[in-house]
Design an enzyme around this catalytic site. Structure first.
Site, short mmCIF file in Angstrom:
data_model
loop_
_atom_site.label_atom_id
_atom_site.label_comp_id
_atom_site.label_asym_id
_atom_site.label_seq_id
_atom_site.Cartn_x
_atom_site.Cartn_y
_atom_site.Cartn_z
N CYS A 131 61.14 18.28 32.43
CA CYS A 131 60.11 18.19 33.46
C CYS A 131 60.72 18.09 34.85
O CYS A 131 60.26 18.72 35.80
CB CYS A 131 59.20 16.98 33.20
SG CYS A 131 57.92 16.74 34.44
N GLY A 189 51.15 7.52 42.28
CA GLY A 189 50.25 6.38 42.24
C GLY A 189 50.96 5.10 41.90
O GLY A 189 50.37 4.01 41.90
N GLY A 190 52.26 5.20 41.60
CA GLY A 190 53.06 4.03 41.28
C GLY A 190 53.71 3.42 42.51
O GLY A 190 53.68 3.99 43.61
N CYS A 233 55.35 10.98 29.67
CA CYS A 233 54.20 10.97 30.58
C CYS A 233 52.91 11.44 29.93
O CYS A 233 51.84 10.86 30.16
CB CYS A 233 54.52 11.79 31.82
SG CYS A 233 54.97 13.52 31.49
N GLY A 280 56.70 13.39 46.35
CA GLY A 280 55.95 13.40 45.10
C GLY A 280 55.40 12.01 44.84
O GLY A 280 56.16 11.07 44.61
N ASP A 327 56.98 2.82 43.11
CA ASP A 327 58.22 3.45 43.58
C ASP A 327 57.97 4.61 44.53
O ASP A 327 58.57 4.69 45.61
CB ASP A 327 59.05 3.92 42.38
CG ASP A 327 59.60 2.78 41.55
OD1 ASP A 327 59.76 1.68 42.10
OD2 ASP A 327 59.87 2.99 40.36
N SER A 328 57.10 5.53 44.16
CA SER A 328 56.84 6.68 45.03
C SER A 328 56.09 6.26 46.29
O SER A 328 56.26 6.87 47.35
CB SER A 328 56.08 7.76 44.28
OG SER A 328 54.84 7.31 43.80
#
Length: 381
Positions: free
Chosen positions: A100, A12-13, A196, A9, A15-16
């Site tokens: 979520c 755009g950050g 979010c 997942g 961490d991912s």
């Protein structure tokens, strides 16, 4: 032998993005998946979806993986946002990030990833999964300052068995270092904060788009009217800013805090002083439970608990006997501040997250004559 396929997942950050790179380096067949969970503000100054997608594509190109976008906005609105509004309408303060994770990121997303032929999914959450005697455990991240297991406590055995959390093993500072070293295009991007779908916009303005104002009396804990509130949904237990009493000379001169809501009379109660008895609770009850192992702890189990994110584990005793069907009680060794209905009470045995439930009611230090009024408010649904 074919590589194990994992769908990451990607938001755009940083961490991912680092998560995807780490798994690619470990030999996985990595596919990135960008989830679009909100559509109401695509043209708003507060919506970063377009830039986030551009960042995902740029990162995917750099590390050499395929990436696709999937729209879960309908599922999000039905499973998460509708409940968010229901809870606020009832005068409670929900945590949509918890829901979520359980309903979208580790259900809708997981199902989609499996349809792509993946064996596992991965996210940039700071947490760990460990298999122990055939059971999967959810653990805090090694970097406790960034641990996000609180938001993941509703994950079950089936979800955890197919989930990887690579960042749970390394500190946040190292994640930033990796992003710089491999020249990720988003290496200097700030971490996202807040809910979010609200982003950086004023929360009260956002909520007022969906819930009407309903003015009513604002009273002290002694029953004196000191002002008017705009609607119980727009305040949360323990709130200090935005009450409108900053210049009030009444009482002790200490800051005012939201100390309670009475739904039937549409009354907001306020108290002066951070440690006012109405703000302190030794006992809470919680429902809508979810246990990582599939079953609750034993009655009398001594554990730690968080009633909000970034709170230190508070020593307490768990009990389900006499709490009511589907409920449990926590009795804390030390009184807890502003235990808020609608938030999650999450239990820990050391680093192991056991699960938890949604806070229904907290017994405060207010006089016994006022307890029924307080209880009626806090258990209102």
């Amino acid at each position: 032998m074919s590589k194990q396929k994992v769908v990451v997942g990607m938001s755009g950050g940083v961490d991912s993005s680092v998560t995807a790179w780490l798994l690619k380096e470990q030999g996985y067949d990595v596919v990135g998946l960008f989830m679009k969970n909100w559509e109401d503000d695509d043209d708003s100054e507060y919506c970063s979806t377009r830039q986030d997608w551009i960042d995902v594509v740029s990162v995917a190109d750099l590390i050499g993986i395929d990436v696709e976008a999937v729209n879960f906005a309908a599922e999000y609105k039905d499973r998460v946002f509708a409940e968010f509004l229901r809870e606020y309408s009832a005068g409670r303060t929900p945590n949509p990030d918890v829901l979520c994770n359980a309903e979208i990121k580790f259900k809708a997303f997981l199902d989609h990833a499996m349809s792509l032929g993946a064996q596992t999914i991965a996210t940039g959450h700071y947490a760990r999964v460990r298999e122990n005697n055939g059971r999967f455990e959810l653990l805090k991240a090694l970097d406790h300052t960034k641990d996000q297991s609180y938001f993941l406590h509703r994950l079950n055995q089936a979800q955890l068995s197919k989930t990887l959390f690579p960042l749970g093993e390394i500190p946040k500072t190292r994640v930033r270092e990796i992003a710089e070293q491999i020249a990720l295009p988003n290496a200097k991007k700030k971490d996202s904060t807040g809910i979010c779908f609200i982003g950086e916009r004023p929360f009260r303005d956002f909520l007022n788009r969906y819930l009407p104002t309903k003015p009513g009396p604002m009273k002290t804990t002694e029953g004196k009217v000191v002002g008017e509130h705009i609607g119980l949904a727009f305040y949360t237990f323990g709130q200090r800013k935005g009450i409108g009493l900053g210049g009030s000379k009444d009482g002790s001169g200490e800051p005012w805090f939201v100390a309670g809501k009475d739904i039937p009379s549409n009354t907001l109660y306020v108290a002066q002083g951070h440690d006012h008895p109405w703000l302190l609770s030794h006992t809470l009850s919680a429902g809508n439970t979810s246990w990582v192992a599939g079953e609750p702890p034993a009655d009398g189990f001594a554990c730690g608990a968080k009633t909000r994110y970034r709170q230190a584990d508070a020593p307490c005793t768990f009990s389900s006997a006499g709490a009511g069907e589907g409920l449990f009680e926590l009795n804390f060794d030390v009184a807890q501040w502003a235990v808020t209905p609608g938030q999650s009470a999450v239990l820990y045995d050391g680093d192991v997250c056991l699960g938890g439930g949604i806070i229904e009611h907290a017994v405060t230090g207010q006089p016994a004559t006022r307890q029924p009024q307080k209880a009626a408010l806090l258990t209102a649904r």
